[in-house]
Motif scaffolding. Sequence first.
Motif, PDB file in Angstrom:
ATOM      1  N   ASP A 206     -42.843 -33.163  88.964  1.00 47.39           N
ATOM      2  CA  ASP A 206     -43.949 -32.248  88.707  1.00 47.39           C
ATOM      3  C   ASP A 206     -43.484 -30.809  88.603  1.00 47.39           C
ATOM      4  OD1 ASP A 206     -45.637 -34.293  88.637  1.00 47.39           O
ATOM      5  OD2 ASP A 206     -46.910 -33.655  90.314  1.00 47.39           O
ATOM      6  N   TRP A 207     -42.642 -30.400  89.547  1.00 52.51           N
ATOM      7  CA  TRP A 207     -42.302 -28.981  89.541  1.00 52.51           C
ATOM      8  C   TRP A 207     -41.461 -28.613  88.340  1.00 52.51           C
ATOM      9  CZ3 TRP A 207     -37.316 -27.300  89.603  1.00 52.51           C
ATOM     10  CH2 TRP A 207     -36.343 -28.153  90.120  1.00 52.51           C
ATOM     11  N   ALA A 208     -40.611 -29.539  87.901  1.00 51.17           N
ATOM     12  CA  ALA A 208     -39.799 -29.244  86.717  1.00 51.17           C
ATOM     13  C   ALA A 208     -40.704 -29.111  85.491  1.00 51.17           C
ATOM     14  CB  ALA A 208     -38.773 -30.355  86.500  1.00 51.17           C
ATOM     15  N   MET A 209     -41.712 -29.990  85.413  1.00 53.82           N
ATOM     16  CA  MET A 209     -42.626 -29.917  84.271  1.00 53.82           C
ATOM     17  C   MET A 209     -43.413 -28.608  84.290  1.00 53.82           C
ATOM     18  SD  MET A 209     -43.978 -33.774  83.643  1.00 53.82           S
ATOM     19  CE  MET A 209     -44.659 -34.112  85.231  1.00 53.82           C
ATOM     20  N   LEU A 210     -43.872 -28.221  85.479  1.00 48.92           N
ATOM     21  CA  LEU A 210     -44.625 -26.961  85.567  1.00 48.92           C
ATOM     22  C   LEU A 210     -43.741 -25.774  85.222  1.00 48.92           C
ATOM     23  CD1 LEU A 210     -47.001 -27.125  88.633  1.00 48.92           C
ATOM     24  CD2 LEU A 210     -47.546 -27.057  86.209  1.00 48.92           C
ATOM     25  N   LEU A 211     -42.495 -25.843  85.700  1.00 43.22           N
ATOM     26  CA  LEU A 211     -41.561 -24.760  85.429  1.00 43.22           C
ATOM     27  C   LEU A 211     -41.401 -24.601  83.908  1.00 43.22           C
ATOM     28  CD1 LEU A 211     -39.684 -22.857  87.066  1.00 43.22           C
ATOM     29  CD2 LEU A 211     -37.842 -24.424  86.540  1.00 43.22           C
ATOM     30  N   LEU A 212     -41.248 -25.729  83.230  1.00 41.18           N
ATOM     31  CA  LEU A 212     -41.017 -25.698  81.790  1.00 41.18           C
ATOM     32  C   LEU A 212     -42.240 -25.240  81.004  1.00 41.18           C
ATOM     33  CD1 LEU A 212     -38.950 -28.838  80.764  1.00 41.18           C
ATOM     34  CD2 LEU A 212     -38.477 -26.439  80.301  1.00 41.18           C
ATOM     35  N   THR A 213     -43.415 -25.730  81.388  1.00 41.55           N
ATOM     36  CA  THR A 213     -44.577 -25.505  80.532  1.00 41.55           C
ATOM     37  C   THR A 213     -45.482 -24.379  81.004  1.00 41.55           C
ATOM     38  OG1 THR A 213     -45.697 -27.252  81.727  1.00 41.55           O
ATOM     39  CG2 THR A 213     -44.720 -27.841  79.627  1.00 41.55           C
ATOM     40  N   LEU A 214     -45.236 -23.851  82.202  1.00 46.57           N
ATOM     41  CA  LEU A 214     -46.128 -22.789  82.664  1.00 46.57           C
ATOM     42  C   LEU A 214     -45.337 -21.551  83.069  1.00 46.57           C
ATOM     43  CD1 LEU A 214     -49.225 -22.791  83.018  1.00 46.57           C
ATOM     44  CD2 LEU A 214     -48.815 -22.956  85.453  1.00 46.57           C
ATOM     45  N   VAL A 215     -44.409 -21.737  84.033  1.00 47.95           N
ATOM     46  CA  VAL A 215     -43.708 -20.577  84.573  1.00 47.95           C
ATOM     47  C   VAL A 215     -42.857 -19.909  83.494  1.00 47.95           C
ATOM     48  CG1 VAL A 215     -42.156 -19.768  86.360  1.00 47.95           C
ATOM     49  CG2 VAL A 215     -43.651 -21.714  86.801  1.00 47.95           C
ATOM     50  N   LEU A 216     -42.025 -20.699  82.817  1.00 46.71           N
ATOM     51  CA  LEU A 216     -41.114 -20.097  81.844  1.00 46.71           C
ATOM     52  C   LEU A 216     -41.843 -19.449  80.660  1.00 46.71           C
ATOM     53  CD1 LEU A 216     -37.953 -22.350  81.874  1.00 46.71           C
ATOM     54  CD2 LEU A 216     -38.313 -20.061  82.822  1.00 46.71           C
ATOM     55  N   PRO A 217     -42.848 -20.125  80.058  1.00 46.22           N
ATOM     56  CA  PRO A 217     -43.545 -19.431  78.960  1.00 46.22           C
ATOM     57  C   PRO A 217     -44.195 -18.124  79.399  1.00 46.22           C
ATOM     58  CG  PRO A 217     -44.112 -21.759  78.955  1.00 46.22           C
ATOM     59  CD  PRO A 217     -43.308 -21.520  80.185  1.00 46.22           C
ATOM     60  N   VAL A 218     -44.860 -18.147  80.567  1.00 48.73           N
ATOM     61  CA  VAL A 218     -45.508 -16.903  81.008  1.00 48.73           C
ATOM     62  C   VAL A 218     -44.456 -15.848  81.306  1.00 48.73           C
ATOM     63  CG1 VAL A 218     -46.960 -15.841  82.751  1.00 48.73           C
ATOM     64  CG2 VAL A 218     -47.550 -18.082  81.857  1.00 48.73           C
ATOM     65  N   ALA A 219     -43.372 -16.256  81.979  1.00 49.01           N
ATOM     66  CA  ALA A 219     -42.308 -15.295  82.282  1.00 49.01           C
ATOM     67  C   ALA A 219     -41.707 -14.775  80.984  1.00 49.01           C
ATOM     68  CB  ALA A 219     -41.233 -15.956  83.144  1.00 49.01           C
ATOM     69  N   GLY A 220     -41.540 -15.660  79.997  1.00 43.70           N
ATOM     70  CA  GLY A 220     -40.998 -15.244  78.708  1.00 43.70           C
ATOM     71  C   GLY A 220     -41.889 -14.201  78.061  1.00 43.70           C
ATOM     72  N   ALA A 221     -43.207 -14.463  78.092  1.00 45.52           N
ATOM     73  CA  ALA A 221     -44.141 -13.518  77.490  1.00 45.52           C
ATOM     74  C   ALA A 221     -44.064 -12.174  78.209  1.00 45.52           C
ATOM     75  CB  ALA A 221     -45.559 -14.068  77.554  1.00 45.52           C
ATOM     76  N   ALA A 222     -44.046 -12.232  79.552  1.00 47.05           N
ATOM     77  CA  ALA A 222     -43.956 -10.982  80.320  1.00 47.05           C
ATOM     78  C   ALA A 222     -42.661 -10.267  79.986  1.00 47.05           C
ATOM     79  CB  ALA A 222     -44.047 -11.274  81.815  1.00 47.05           C
ATOM     80  N   GLY A 223     -41.561 -11.027  79.896  1.00 42.89           N
ATOM     81  CA  GLY A 223     -40.261 -10.443  79.575  1.00 42.89           C
ATOM     82  C   GLY A 223     -40.291  -9.774  78.214  1.00 42.89           C
ATOM     83  N   TRP A 224     -40.868 -10.463  77.252  1.00 45.22           N
ATOM     84  CA  TRP A 224     -40.959  -9.909  75.899  1.00 45.22           C
ATOM     85  C   TRP A 224     -41.734  -8.591  75.914  1.00 45.22           C
ATOM     86  CZ3 TRP A 224     -45.116  -8.834  72.653  1.00 45.22           C
ATOM     87  CH2 TRP A 224     -44.767  -8.556  71.326  1.00 45.22           C
ATOM     88  N   PHE A 225     -42.847  -8.617  76.665  1.00 46.51           N
ATOM     89  CA  PHE A 225     -43.702  -7.437  76.773  1.00 46.51           C
ATOM     90  C   PHE A 225     -42.915  -6.266  77.364  1.00 46.51           C
ATOM     91  CE2 PHE A 225     -46.860  -4.980  79.201  1.00 46.51           C
ATOM     92  CZ  PHE A 225     -47.672  -4.604  78.155  1.00 46.51           C
ATOM     93  N   VAL A 226     -42.215  -6.560  78.482  1.00 46.73           N
ATOM     94  CA  VAL A 226     -41.427  -5.507  79.131  1.00 46.73           C
ATOM     95  C   VAL A 226     -40.350  -5.003  78.172  1.00 46.73           C
ATOM     96  CG1 VAL A 226     -39.763  -5.071  80.971  1.00 46.73           C
ATOM     97  CG2 VAL A 226     -41.866  -6.303  81.461  1.00 46.73           C
ATOM     98  N   GLY A 227     -39.693  -5.930  77.478  1.00 47.26           N
ATOM     99  CA  GLY A 227     -38.635  -5.547  76.546  1.00 47.26           C
ATOM    100  C   GLY A 227     -39.153  -4.627  75.456  1.00 47.26           C
ATOM    101  N   GLN A 228     -40.349  -4.961  74.930  1.00 46.80           N
ATOM    102  CA  GLN A 228     -40.957  -4.130  73.894  1.00 46.80           C
ATOM    103  C   GLN A 228     -41.238  -2.733  74.411  1.00 46.80           C
ATOM    104  OE1 GLN A 228     -42.498  -4.757  70.610  1.00 46.80           O
ATOM    105  NE2 GLN A 228     -40.763  -6.146  70.627  1.00 46.80           N
ATOM    106  N   ARG A 229     -41.806  -2.697  75.614  1.00 47.28           N
ATOM    107  CA  ARG A 229     -42.185  -1.430  76.209  1.00 47.28           C
ATOM    108  C   ARG A 229     -40.993  -0.519  76.429  1.00 47.28           C
ATOM    109  NH1 ARG A 229     -47.020  -0.519  79.505  1.00 47.28           N
ATOM    110  NH2 ARG A 229     -48.567  -0.653  77.875  1.00 47.28           N
ATOM    111  N   ARG A 230     -39.913  -1.119  76.969  1.00 48.07           N
ATOM    112  CA  ARG A 230     -38.809  -0.266  77.381  1.00 48.07           C
ATOM    113  C   ARG A 230     -37.646  -0.331  76.420  1.00 48.07           C
ATOM    114  NH1 ARG A 230     -38.673  -2.218  83.371  1.00 48.07           N
ATOM    115  NH2 ARG A 230     -40.831  -1.753  83.933  1.00 48.07           N
ATOM    116  N   ASP A 231     -37.820  -1.172  75.363  1.00 52.21           N
ATOM    117  CA  ASP A 231     -36.754  -1.268  74.397  1.00 52.21           C
ATOM    118  C   ASP A 231     -35.458  -1.718  75.050  1.00 52.21           C
ATOM    119  OD1 ASP A 231     -36.491  -1.226  71.801  1.00 52.21           O
ATOM    120  OD2 ASP A 231     -36.524   0.945  71.521  1.00 52.21           O
ATOM    121  N   SER A 232     -35.536  -2.725  75.903  1.00 53.85           N
ATOM    122  CA  SER A 232     -34.327  -3.132  76.594  1.00 53.85           C
ATOM    123  C   SER A 232     -34.298  -4.647  76.731  1.00 53.85           C
ATOM    124  CB  SER A 232     -34.275  -2.464  77.966  1.00 53.85           C
ATOM    125  OG  SER A 232     -33.662  -3.320  78.901  1.00 53.85           O
TER     126      SER A 232
END
Lengths: 566, 299
Positions: A206-232
């Motif tokens: 269960d936790w691996a599935m959640l990590l793959l389909t929930l945690v990582l996509p949301v973290a990826g989106a947040a990361g992308w957002f931060v990267g855009q903001r700070r250009d880094s």
Amino acid sequence: MATREPETGWHGEQSDVNHLRGRAFEATCLALTAFGLVSVLLLLLFVAKDAFRPLSADTGWLATYAATVLVPLAALGVYYYRLDEPAGEVAYVTSGLPVVGLLLTGGFAVLFIELLSVLEWFALLISLAVAGGLIVAHGRLRSKAALERLAVMFLAPILTVFGLPPTEFNWFVTDAAAALGLDFGLYYRVISLREAIMLLPFVPTDWAMLLLTLVLPVAGAAGWFVGQRRDSRRDSLAVVGITTVFAVLGVVAGPLLGIGTDIWLLLITFAILPLGVYVEGVVRRGEGVRGLAFPVIAVLGVAVGSVVTGVLGFAGPESWLDWGFLTSATSRTAADAGIYPAMVGSVMMIIVIVLTTFPVGVGAAIYLEEYAPSTGLMGKFVTLIEINIGNLAGVPSVVYGLLGLALFIRILNWPQGSVIVAGLAVGLLILPIVIISAQEAIRSVPDSLRQASYGMGATRWQTIRQVVLPEAIPGILTGTILALGRAIGETAPLLMIGAAASVRLAPNSFFDVASMMPRQIFTWSSELDPAFRHGVLAAGVVTLLAVLLVMNATAIVIRNRYQRTG
Amino acid sequence: MTENEMTSNESTESTSTAEAAASSPDPSGDPLVEQSIDVEGTNETTGTTGKPVIESRDLNVFYGETQALQDVNLAIPEKQVTAMIGPSGCGKSTFLRCINRMNDLIDAARVEGDLYFEGKNVYDDDVDPVALRRRIGMVFQHPNPFPKSIYDNVAYGLQIQNQTENLDEKVETALKRAALWDEVKDQLDKSALDLSGGQQQRLCIARAIAVDPDVILMDEPASALDPIATSKIEDLIEELAEEYTVVIVTHNMQQAARISDKTAVFLTGGELVEFDDTDKIFENPDSQRVEDYITGKFG
Ligand SMILES: Nc1ncnc2c1ncn2[C@@H]1O[C@H](COP(=O)(O)OP(=O)(O)OP(=O)(O)O)[C@@H](O)[C@H]1O
Ligand SMILES: [Mg+2]
């Protein structure tokens, strides 16, 4: 030239200008506004008093919490307001984000408990992702084939999520055939990717599935957002990396602390990650850092307060609205009664409404505003339709309940009182409101922008897609969310379609019989035991209002967010 | 009507007979006939004045019952600036909108007669107005940039026409040509609405030329601008005329005199009173009414 004597009194009391009527009118308006607001506020206070019963607590308890939480926070608030506004903003966000995060966590927890297993969620998301991938890949490979693209956009999700023919609706086809006297079972079918994943003999934990389909996509989106903001790039990677490390740590350490791994992952995703990104940004900018004191003092104050009241033995209030009320089902005894199943029912009903009414309403609004002819016979017909949509918005809700009863239960034979029937009946009720508010939003897009777009050689579809809708979406969303607020409180249609008076179990599918919050509140209002009528009822009303408040606040935030960015 | 169609089908190129026939009942038509012969004459002999790209024949436009244009016959030469002047409400914008069929968007508008763009009647059934507007760009009276970034505004036309190769380069070229690049090159992501009125109008011009149309229609492009921004736009128009056919509506006589090669004078009621070389119109117009209008005796 100047023949008149200079008048000295032209500017003062003796002037001909009469402000008296204007002032009187202004004062009357003010008085009426104040009267309206104050009476609503008093009513709310009255209900809240019944729900929380603050006066049933020991005076010592009240005093302790006033001293540890209320007074320090009030002082901080005044300080922010007077001296440090950026910090006030930070305090507001850092207190609000965890609340929203916890709400989302709760929502997903309920989703996994009542509706889907983690495996089902995993299979669904992977299938949707594959469908999305197919659509994008097709767009890249054959960008010119517009019709083919439409077919792929339609077929890919059906194939990956439902298979052919879609079983989810089989029983409906079979029932319809049976009504015509045919034995028409769909026995052979292509199973979907989703079903194939669920049939796999070996699945990840269960936790691996959640990590793959929930945690990582949301973290990826947040990361992308931060990267855009700070250009880094580095900061984006850091966000994803740190989140993953935390998640894995929690999975290992969670059971030791008594937190379920699923809950831990949800908390990381929805509460800790956004808060962490925000706080890090505040500290880095160094502006309004003092605002961070607010949530810290709030948490510390509660902790200190609970220790002190524990040691001194002060009893808290016997509130009707407590954790137990939110998490248990209704019961024969008022003290044990709760609203949980009805809350799940309401939320599922809202999901049905969003999935059906929103696309239909917005589509209709776009057609009426952008495509429908306004002259000739067709134009007259369209005007007639528009007038009648206005009329439909005023039709009493009982009538919509009756419509739902006749259409979905008598004719289509769907289960009486089920979530889907409730959602569709109430959805019909708010459809005219959604159409009208979406029309209003589309109409407010200045015509000069359409002209500019057409003048560039854009087709109607391109103009709508790239110019009109982006401008109108905030307005459409605000209107829709306010309409949803209306939907969640509707009672009469639920009575007509036979929603359960009270249920012990939350619905597990959209075809289950369910109760909804207003229906449950109505049941409580006719209980013999006065504790129900005064206490439990008030608690239910406050819960309903809180949900409404959250929805309206979302609407306001969305509107403000989009308004002046362009 | 049928006769007219026949002539136009037979000879879209040689226009003199058709125009002479069409405008002979019109008392003020004489200069027109001379005019069209004149244009063709110069075309054949010198080749410096372009051949007509846009020609209207007996163009009538109605908004419901009211007539906005009356039997307009006009041939707009290629790669020159043609100015349209006339009092308010005489149908200049209406004529401009006929050329790229923006009148289709007005429910009440009805167009009769023919308008040829490169020899093809744009009001034929098989003409797609979208395709037409991709060849004929338009700049409006009031700056109307999209509420998007500066970059996205200029790229809009290219994106909707699927010309997305070398997007950055094309955006830069268009902004440079519109004399806006130096002011905005560091803030291409900024919202176009944050620009000043004059900058917005130049942005709209950049947006129109980014897709490299054949003709650019401008409806009083400088009416909301100060003298400096106006002169920038005027310079720009003269430069554009080297590559594009420019049709410009203006209320400013000096502006028309300064920048245009040809001038068309419309007067109240939607009739085209005189159309000729700009110098001739301003120095020695044939029609007394035109002279009165230009000298301000009558508006
Ligand atoms: N959308 C419309 N609906 C109805 N009548 C219109 C419309 N647009 C223009 N008209 C009418 O057509 C006539 C010509 O209008 P037009 O806008 O072409 O004038 P114009 O020469 O551009 O004037 P201005 O110099 O003031 O811009 C006017 O009498 C006007 O009232
Ligand atoms: Mg005009």
